[in-house]
Design a protein around this motif. Structure first.
Motif, PDB file in Angstrom:
ATOM      1  N   ILE A 152      -1.223  11.911 -13.147  1.00 35.33           N
ATOM      2  CA  ILE A 152      -1.730  13.287 -13.463  1.00 35.33           C
ATOM      3  C   ILE A 152      -0.655  14.402 -13.412  1.00 35.33           C
ATOM      4  CG2 ILE A 152      -3.122  15.234 -12.547  1.00 35.33           C
ATOM      5  CD1 ILE A 152      -4.987  13.026 -11.308  1.00 35.33           C
ATOM      6  N   ALA A 153       0.411  14.043 -12.643  1.00 34.85           N
ATOM      7  CA  ALA A 153       1.337  14.947 -12.373  1.00 34.85           C
ATOM      8  C   ALA A 153       2.341  14.990 -13.853  1.00 34.85           C
ATOM      9  CB  ALA A 153       2.168  14.776 -11.242  1.00 34.85           C
ATOM     10  N   ALA A 155       1.390  13.844 -16.582  1.00 39.99           N
ATOM     11  CA  ALA A 155       0.617  14.357 -17.734  1.00 39.99           C
ATOM     12  C   ALA A 155       0.658  16.014 -17.846  1.00 39.99           C
ATOM     13  CB  ALA A 155      -0.914  13.973 -17.784  1.00 39.99           C
ATOM     14  N   ARG A 156       0.638  16.624 -16.787  1.00 38.02           N
ATOM     15  CA  ARG A 156       0.754  17.969 -16.712  1.00 38.02           C
ATOM     16  C   ARG A 156       2.099  18.454 -16.918  1.00 38.02           C
ATOM     17  NH1 ARG A 156      -3.777  20.971 -17.139  1.00 38.02           N
ATOM     18  NH2 ARG A 156      -5.448  20.191 -15.912  1.00 38.02           N
ATOM     19  N   ALA A 157       3.007  17.868 -16.298  1.00 36.30           N
ATOM     20  CA  ALA A 157       4.520  18.151 -16.992  1.00 36.30           C
ATOM     21  C   ALA A 157       4.851  18.300 -18.310  1.00 36.30           C
ATOM     22  CB  ALA A 157       5.402  17.057 -16.136  1.00 36.30           C
ATOM     23  N   GLY A 159       2.905  18.871 -20.391  1.00 35.21           N
ATOM     24  CA  GLY A 159       1.958  20.058 -21.224  1.00 35.21           C
ATOM     25  C   GLY A 159       0.501  19.544 -21.479  1.00 35.21           C
ATOM     26  N   SER A 160       0.175  18.329 -21.239  1.00 35.00           N
ATOM     27  CA  SER A 160      -1.147  17.853 -21.405  1.00 35.00           C
ATOM     28  C   SER A 160      -2.312  17.985 -20.288  1.00 35.00           C
ATOM     29  CB  SER A 160      -1.019  16.156 -22.075  1.00 35.00           C
ATOM     30  OG  SER A 160      -0.177  16.045 -22.852  1.00 35.00           O
ATOM     31  N   THR A 161      -3.676  18.018 -20.782  1.00 38.50           N
ATOM     32  CA  THR A 161      -4.646  18.019 -19.804  1.00 38.50           C
ATOM     33  C   THR A 161      -5.160  16.759 -19.625  1.00 38.50           C
ATOM     34  OG1 THR A 161      -4.899  20.425 -20.346  1.00 38.50           O
ATOM     35  CG2 THR A 161      -6.730  19.230 -19.282  1.00 38.50           C
ATOM     36  N   ASP A 237      -7.228  17.197  -9.745  1.00 34.39           N
ATOM     37  CA  ASP A 237      -7.133  17.886 -11.137  1.00 34.39           C
ATOM     38  C   ASP A 237      -8.566  18.220 -11.302  1.00 34.39           C
ATOM     39  OD1 ASP A 237      -6.857  18.845 -13.762  1.00 34.39           O
ATOM     40  OD2 ASP A 237      -4.890  18.000 -13.790  1.00 34.39           O
ATOM     41  N   SER A 239      -9.901  18.903 -14.106  1.00 34.36           N
ATOM     42  CA  SER A 239     -10.113  18.857 -15.492  1.00 34.36           C
ATOM     43  C   SER A 239     -10.408  17.155 -15.849  1.00 34.36           C
ATOM     44  CB  SER A 239      -8.828  18.917 -16.354  1.00 34.36           C
ATOM     45  OG  SER A 239      -8.407  20.193 -16.348  1.00 34.36           O
ATOM     46  N   ASP A 311      -5.962  12.433 -22.765  1.00 28.89           N
ATOM     47  CA  ASP A 311      -6.293  13.819 -23.015  1.00 28.89           C
ATOM     48  C   ASP A 311      -7.699  13.601 -23.771  1.00 28.89           C
ATOM     49  OD1 ASP A 311      -5.999  13.193 -25.780  1.00 28.89           O
ATOM     50  OD2 ASP A 311      -4.079  14.651 -25.972  1.00 28.89           O
TER      51      ASP A 311
END
Length: 377
Positions: A152-153, A155-157, A159-161, A237, A239, A311
């Motif tokens: 998760i971290a 992916a977020r780093a 720029g993805s959700t 997360d 999302s 995503d």
């Protein structure tokens, strides 16, 4: 504050490994179990393991006598660790004792029905009393929680959700089950399970689906199972709307096992059949308790967990792998680490907690690294 750590089931297979781990780590646990003579022998055995002043004590307690288990937990600062299973049938006295005292609770279960009860039925009671509940804090299912949180971290780093997570568990090298693991497996073989689909936990039969993961260049199949990740990772997360947890122990027999599971599930839906099948399975796996692979049999084994994040378009946006010691050593050391942390610093949150939301991801990474469960890059 420094709390008392109580280990229930100390003379069982996983319990003994955990008692040794705790004493090596400098803890002085209260060892609890049914047999006074076996507890006294274990205390003598551990006297040569720990440092001066870390000798454990013992107290007789039996889940068949819930009052004796409740007597173990005296204060909200206490930490009750239990390895007594099958948890689906034997777990209530320990967790109820911790909730009654508003204390911390950690267990070694891998049984989906019990995990679901912790996050639903027991959670509300624990919030009311101020208890902290950490279920499935061993090979199942801390590595997947760690790998999932890292994915998760990542992916977020980038720029993805992350919308969907797939988590796979594997064992590298020889792996033999303890008597307790066999008994727990028999207890849940025909029990309902669950998944996290469409943003909520939903009923789902065990082994409903299969998928493949790439491990060291090989495609390995795995069966869907109910895990704590279904409840815990969406907290990290919001999302996430889909979390799948898969067990890869069956190897090349995975797809065949899924087909058998579908047939068995159909039979077990007949009124009365489930209890009959469960009874047969338990008798088939019964035998001497407290037995399991010896040190030589465990040597060289590795625990592996892989997490993949996707995503909204279905594109893979992050993949993380963590490796650690063989499952039984890993479980013992994880229970010890959690007990040590809880004995000095209780999480602010109450109720049923996951590894990351109980301790924070950075602390979880550091603690797991200290016992050899690390990210593979």
């Amino acid at each position: 504050m420094t709390a008392r750590v109580i280990l229930l089931g100390a003379t069982g297979y996983t319990g003994r490994l955990t008692a040794h781990s705790m004493v090596r780590a400098g803890l002085s646990p209260v060892l609890a179990g049914r047999s006074a003579s076996r507890l006294a022998e274990l205390v003598d055995e551990l006297a040569v393991v720990g440092s001066e002043g870390s000798a454990p004590t013992w107290q007789v307690a039996d889940v068949a006598d819930p009052a004796s288990v409740q007597a173990l937990v005296q204060d909200p600062s206490d930490v009750l660790v239990t390895t007594v299973g099958p948890f689906t049938s034997l777990g209530d006295p320990a967790i109820s004792a911790a909730i009654h005292a508003g204390a911390a609770y950690v267990d070694s279960t891998g049984e989906p029905p019990f995990i679901e009860r912790v996050f639903t039925e027991y959670h509300a009671r624990a919030v009311t009393s101020g208890a902290r509940l950490l279920t499935a804090f061993g090979y199942d299912y801390v590595p997947g929680n760690l790998a999932g949180a890292l994915a998760i971290a990542s992916a977020r780093a980038s720029g993805s959700t992350p919308i969907r997570l797939e988590i796979g568990y594997f064992v590298q090298g020889a792996f033999a089950m303890s008597s307790g693991t066999r008994a727990s497996s028999a207890g849940v073989m025909f029990a309902p399970s669950f998944g996290f689909r469409h943003g909520r936990v939903e009923p789902e039969r065990a082994a409903k689906s299969t998928t493949s993961f790439t491990i060291d260049g090989r495609f390995l199949d795995a069966l869907s199972v109910g895990g704590s990740e279904h409840f815990t990772l969406p907290r990290l997360d919001p999302s996430l709307i889909d979390v799948g947890v898969y067990l890869g122990w069956a190897g090349s027999r995975t797809k065949a096992a899924a087909r058998v599971a579908a047939v068995v599930n159909g039979i077990s839906s007949i009124p009365g059949a489930r209890s009959i099948l469960t009874g047969i399975a338990r008798r088939a796996t019964s035998g001497p308790t407290g037995k399991g692979p010896d040190e030589q049999q465990r040597e060289g084994g590795r625990s592996i967990a892989v997490a993949r994040a996707f995503d909204e378009s279905g594109t893979l946006v992050a993949e993380t792998r963590v490796d650690g010691p063989t499952p039984y050593e890993l479980t013992a050391d994880l229970l010890t680490w959690a007990a040590s942390r809880l004995s000095t610093q209780m999480p602010a949150a109450t109720g049923a907690l996951g590894p990351a939301d109980a301790f924070g991801l950075d602390s979880l990474i550091e603690g797991c690294r200290g016992i050899g469960l690390t990210e593979v890059t």
